[in-house]
Design a protein around this motif. Sequence first.
Motif: not given
Length: 124
Positions: A1-10, A44-48, A50-55
């Motif tokens: 994926m484009a970014a890692n879990w740190k973006l979701n944590a932020i 945190f979960v919605l970030g994953y 959203l990133r999955f859908a965009l990917n």
Amino acid sequence: MAANWKLNAILGFIAFLLTYLFSVTNNTWQTSMLRACLGFVLFFVLGYLLRFALNQMIIKQNLNAGQANNPTEESNTSPDMTNQVDVGLEDAFQQIPLQSIHKGENTKVPEEISGMIRNWTTQD
């Protein structure tokens, strides 16, 4: 994926802070903390998701762009055309028998191997 879990944590931490600050004025600190934790988990979960859908959309666009760039390829409907190998590649690639690999037999001398590697590097 484009970014890692740190973006979701932020993003989750920002949601946690905002939820806690807006909730503490009207509720007890325990209720505010519970709502803030729920906000963190939700973001945190919605970030994953959203990133999955965009990917997936990006992958689909890349596949469509790749098919648009190769208009000469036609869909192979006949089963005998699915395993065609380019004739030029057959000369460059020689298979090594599987039994000789398992037995550890030395099928090529080092000079032949180095010659093939030199030939491959000069073809680029």
